[in-house]
Design an enzyme around this catalytic site. Structure first.
Site, PDB file in Angstrom:
ATOM      1  N   CYS A 230       0.848  -1.181   0.000  1.00  0.00           N
ATOM      2  CA  CYS A 230       0.000   0.000   0.000  1.00  0.00           C
ATOM      3  C   CYS A 230       0.891   1.240   0.000  1.00  0.00           C
ATOM      4  O   CYS A 230       1.617   1.472   0.978  1.00  0.00           O
ATOM      5  CB  CYS A 230      -0.915   0.013   1.225  1.00  0.00           C
TER       6      CYS A 230
ATOM      7  N   ASP B  83     -26.701 -19.432  -6.858  1.00  0.00           N
ATOM      8  CA  ASP B  83     -26.510 -18.265  -7.713  1.00  0.00           C
ATOM      9  C   ASP B  83     -25.472 -18.573  -8.787  1.00  0.00           C
ATOM     10  O   ASP B  83     -24.312 -18.857  -8.471  1.00  0.00           O
ATOM     11  CB  ASP B  83     -26.064 -17.072  -6.855  1.00  0.00           C
TER      12      ASP B  83
END
Length: 450
Positions: free
Chosen positions: A228, A356
């Site tokens: 990061c 799904d």
């Protein structure tokens, strides 16, 4: 062991014997029966074993098989669940079916469904947790990736002294402060500079400050040497690494495995990760690196995981698919095949598959050259859904053949003129296909989930 435990285990063993002697077998019912009679039966059986739990979204079954193969170089008597029956009842059945030899503790290497880790860990008190990866998968069962990780952590927190062996290239496994000893594995490849993962990738937000993670290199999905730039969060130090990938074909991968030239006779970057995970576990249990590499070099057949079955002279490769990340890795592997091939996709939506099926639209089916295939098959309970997806990806109407169910796909597979056919199947579709092929004597061992 209490009288109640002994009675429940005896009943479960009897049920297992009956099902495997007079029926087609059964991996869950004996455990379900014993658990009803004695809820602590697994704890009673597991006290004689040191247990390794292998969990994560993709790669559990193959990682478990490879880990067992590597550990057997030092530990000849290992209990495992090679058919992928990874729910609590299936694991209890495996313990009842295994006969432990000797006075010393045995070794249990178990693939465990993410949502079952806590239930299993509560009774077996594992010595090690192995975490492969976490991606979106069966969201009706698991939810988002952080919810899935919380389910795993619920089990890890029951064994704070157990060693965590985790994929260091997955940011989520470095997002929580845990008291357990940790061993990380991952890829150590040349830096590609400052890169980012694909825009349609989950799990790329920094867990500290929520900024988008950057990468020195990105292997696939959200895996790689992440950092990061905003807060300094970065990949942990790796103890075991893959240092180079030299060959990556559908039937062979050659790479530098922690300084050892390694070959596995299966394809896909994801399977190199699985091999590295197995290598890491075996090294932590004292098996020499060169011994592990030699053990893993042979053919490894795992149900539905690049399993090749000969059907009337055709090489039919069955590959389990169940989520976008895994599907895309499989499509990338197939795309790299230099030889002619055809494709069948079998889509079911039973509970074990995930109800799904919208994840098929995140699969990069457009990457394949359908014009080079004489036919493409869409089948399974949701054949209409996968047929539409393939048409949108570029499969012409006169190239697409549709089977209303998995069994009806077999004659279509036999009729395709290609000698090599890839069959991508969801879990229950894979089971149904193997059973049908076994009934027709193309497979010598049935795999039935009851």
């Amino acid at each position: 062991m209490s009288i109640r435990d002994k009675f429940a285990i005896t009943v479960g063993k009897s049920a297992h014997w009956f099902l495997h002697t007079f029926r087609n077998g059964g991996s869950s019912f004996p455990g379900k029966l014993a658990d009803r009679l004695a809820p602590n039966a697994l704890a009673a059986l597991g006290k004689d074993y040191d247990t390794i739990i292998i969990t994560g979204t993709n790669g559990k079954t193959l990682t478990t098989a490879l880990t067992v193969k590597a550990l057997r170089q030092k530990y000849p008597d290992i209990l495992s669940n090679p058919t992928g029956s990874n729910m609590f009842q299936g694991i209890l059945t495996v313990f009842m079916a295994h006969r432990h030899h000797g006075s010393e503790k045995g070794l249990a290497v178990l693939e465990v469904d993410e949502a079952n880790v806590a239930h299993v860990a509560a009774q077996l008190h594992p010595k090690m947790f192995v975490m492969t990866n976490i991606f979106r998968d069966q969201m009706d069962r698991y939810g988002e990736i952080y919810t899935t990780y919380d389910k795993i952590l619920a089990g890890v927190k029951l064994a704070p002294e157990a060693t965590i062996v985790a994929n260091g290239d997955a940011p989520i496994f470095n997002s929580k402060d845990l008291p357990n000893p940790k061993v990380y594995y991952g890829f150590n490849l040349p830096s590609e500079g400052d890169t980012r993962a694909d825009v349609n990738t989950d799990g790329v937000l920094c867990p500290v400050c929520d900024h988008i993670l950057h990468y020195h290199f990105n292997t696939y999905a959200n895996l790689g040497d992440y950092f990061c730039p905003h807060c300094g969060f970065h990949r942990p130090d790796l103890k075991y690494t893959v240092n180079a990938v030299n060959t990556l074909l559908p039937t062979k991968s050659q790479f530098d495995l922690d300084g050892h030239p390694a070959t596995i006779n299966i394809g896909g970057m994801y399977n190199i990760y699985n091999t590295l995970a197995a290598y890491t576990v075996a090294r932590e249990f004292g098996v020499a690196g060169d011994t592990i590499v030699d053990a893993l070099a042979g053919d490894e057949t795992v149900f539905g995981r690049q399993e090749v079955i000969t059907v009337d002279g055709k090489q039919v490769t069955i590959i389990l698919v169940k989520n976008p990340v895994g599907l895309n890795q499989v499509l990338t592997m197939i795309k790299n095949d230099p030889q002619p091939y055809s494709l069948a996709v079998l889509l079911n939506s039973n509970y074990a598959d995930g109800i799904d099926t919208s994840w098929i639209w995140d699969g990069k089916f457009e990457d394949l050259d359908y014009a080079a295939m004489p036919a493409v098959i869409a089948g399974g309970h949701r054949h209409k859904d996968i047929a539409l997806r393939l048409k949108v990806a570029g499969v012409a109407d006169d190239h697409l053949q549709v089977a209303d169910n998995v069994t009806d796909a077999i004659p279509l597979i036999k009729a395709i003129p290609n000698d090599r056919i890839y069959v991508l199947a969801t879990y229950t579709a894979m089971l149904a296909l193997r059973k049908a092929l076994a009934d027709q004597n193309y497979v010598t061992q049935k795999l039935v989930n009851k």
